[in-house]
Design a protein around this motif. Structure first.
Motif, PDB file in Angstrom:
ATOM      1  N   UNK A   1       1.616  -4.188  -4.129  1.00 30.43           N
ATOM      2  CA  UNK A   1       1.660  -4.574  -5.532  1.00 30.43           C
ATOM      3  C   UNK A   1       2.971  -4.120  -6.154  1.00 30.43           C
ATOM      4  N   UNK A   2       3.470  -4.911  -7.105  1.00 29.97           N
ATOM      5  CA  UNK A   2       4.671  -4.521  -7.844  1.00 29.97           C
ATOM      6  C   UNK A   2       4.447  -3.142  -8.480  1.00 29.97           C
ATOM      7  N   UNK A   3       5.433  -2.256  -8.327  1.00 39.20           N
ATOM      8  CA  UNK A   3       5.348  -0.914  -8.888  1.00 39.20           C
ATOM      9  C   UNK A   3       4.745   0.125  -7.966  1.00 39.20           C
ATOM     10  N   UNK A   4       4.245  -0.288  -6.794  1.00 36.00           N
ATOM     11  CA  UNK A   4       3.651   0.671  -5.870  1.00 36.00           C
ATOM     12  C   UNK A   4       4.736   1.327  -5.011  1.00 36.00           C
ATOM     13  N   UNK A   5       4.335   2.332  -4.237  1.00 35.53           N
ATOM     14  CA  UNK A   5       5.255   3.057  -3.352  1.00 35.53           C
ATOM     15  C   UNK A   5       4.803   2.882  -1.904  1.00 35.53           C
ATOM     16  N   UNK A   6       5.747   2.867  -0.999  1.00 33.29           N
ATOM     17  CA  UNK A   6       5.418   2.835   0.414  1.00 33.29           C
ATOM     18  C   UNK A   6       6.590   3.399   1.206  1.00 33.29           C
ATOM     19  N   UNK A   7       6.405   3.543   2.485  1.00 29.80           N
ATOM     20  CA  UNK A   7       7.485   4.042   3.346  1.00 29.80           C
ATOM     21  C   UNK A   7       7.347   3.434   4.726  1.00 29.80           C
ATOM     22  N   UNK A   8       8.465   3.270   5.394  1.00 27.64           N
ATOM     23  CA  UNK A   8       8.523   2.789   6.762  1.00 27.64           C
ATOM     24  C   UNK A   8       9.096   3.905   7.620  1.00 27.64           C
ATOM     25  N   UNK A   9       8.546   4.072   8.816  1.00 28.20           N
ATOM     26  CA  UNK A   9       8.985   5.131   9.714  1.00 28.20           C
ATOM     27  C   UNK A   9       9.474   4.527  11.022  1.00 28.20           C
ATOM     28  N   UNK A  10      10.618   5.009  11.479  1.00 36.30           N
ATOM     29  CA  UNK A  10      11.219   4.531  12.726  1.00 36.30           C
ATOM     30  C   UNK A  10      11.201   5.669  13.743  1.00 36.30           C
TER      31      UNK A  10
END
Length: 276
Positions: A188-197
């Motif tokens: 959703x617009x305004x949410x937070x997330x992260x990607x891990x490599x």
């Protein structure tokens, strides 16, 4: 062994304080006994003279040692410096692109040599050569299984000694993996997330991030997306680079879709309507 010049006494000292580098406590004795965590199991204190034995020495034990003793109102003190000599050997090699030779020497007669990789015996093969009566070991086109630790064991009819280990560090990168929570990639617009490599690499890899093939300014193994906007939708990928091997590896892209909350609700209802 740190021996003091204190005359042996049966009466306990009021206090004893041994320290390293004038600040790190080794052992402090007053109403109770306190031993520094780095010295647990490595020291023996002799209460009649306040002498100290230090065992399992490492290069980090080099430096000044001091002691102060309170006894019958007197506070004698002393200090000395301990120097540890040693050598740690390591070799940087790139998998399939280098060879390494190790040699072992010892004094004595009727010597026999045995090489160990970890706890396994090293035997001759197409890639492994044992020469000079077994005292020299050469590995051709090293692989990750050759990283060691290698030891040389020398024996004669009456004794056996084993050398210190030598490690060969074999480098990547390989098996890169991009982790995206949640896996469906809708936010959703305004949410937070992260990607891990994650990637296998020695030394640790350096990371770059891409959105739709364009490099982002972010570096590091984690890409944090805060207060996301719809313009941040697209295919994300990470690239790992090893400065030793000068090799890089890029992950498969992962799609992220940023939508208004109402649209996410519509998508959820649609998924419920589609039979498994």
């Amino acid at each position: 062994m740190f021996n003091t010049t204190v005359t042996p006494t049966e009466k306990p000292f009021q206090s004893v304080n041994w320290s390293f580098n004038f600040s790190k406590p080794i052992i402090v004795i007053n109403s109770q006994e306190t031993i520094g965590p780095e010295y647990e199991g490595r020291i023996t204190f002799f209460p009649s003279t306040a002498s100290l034995e230090l065992r399992s020495l490492t290069l980090d034990d080099t430096g000044p040692y001091s002691v102060s003793i309170m006894h019958d109102g007197l506070i004698p003190s002393g200090q000395t410096t301990l120097v540890i000599y040693g050598e740690q050997i390591s070799t940087d090699l790139v998998e399939f692109s280098g060879s390494v030779s190790l040699s072992c020497s010892a004094s004595g007669s009727s010597l026999s040599f045995l090489w160990l990789n970890g706890s396994s015996e090293v035997t001759a093969s197409d890639r492994v050569q044992l020469t000079d009566g077994g005292s020299s070991l050469t590995i051709i086109n090293v692989t990750r299984f050759d990283q060691g630790p290698f030891r040389c064991r020398v024996s004669n009819p009456v004794s056996t000694v084993t050398s210190d280990p030598v490690n060969l560090f074999i480098n990547g990168p390989e098996n890169i993996n991009l982790i995206l929570p949640p896996p469906q990639g809708y936010f959703a617009v305004g949410s937070d997330t992260s990607l891990t490599c994650s990637v296998g690499s020695r030394p640790p890899a350096q990371f770059n991030w891409f959105l739709n093939g364009d490099q982002l300014l972010d570096t590091g193994s984690e890409l944090r997306l805060m207060n996301v906007e719809m313009s941040q939708s697209g295919n994300y990928s990470c690239q790992a680079f090893n400065s030793k091997t000068l090799r890089s590896q890029t992950s498969e892209p992962s799609a992220i879709t940023v939508q208004q909350s109402s649209q996410l609700g519509d998508i959820s209802e649609l998924k419920k309507a589609i039979p498994n």
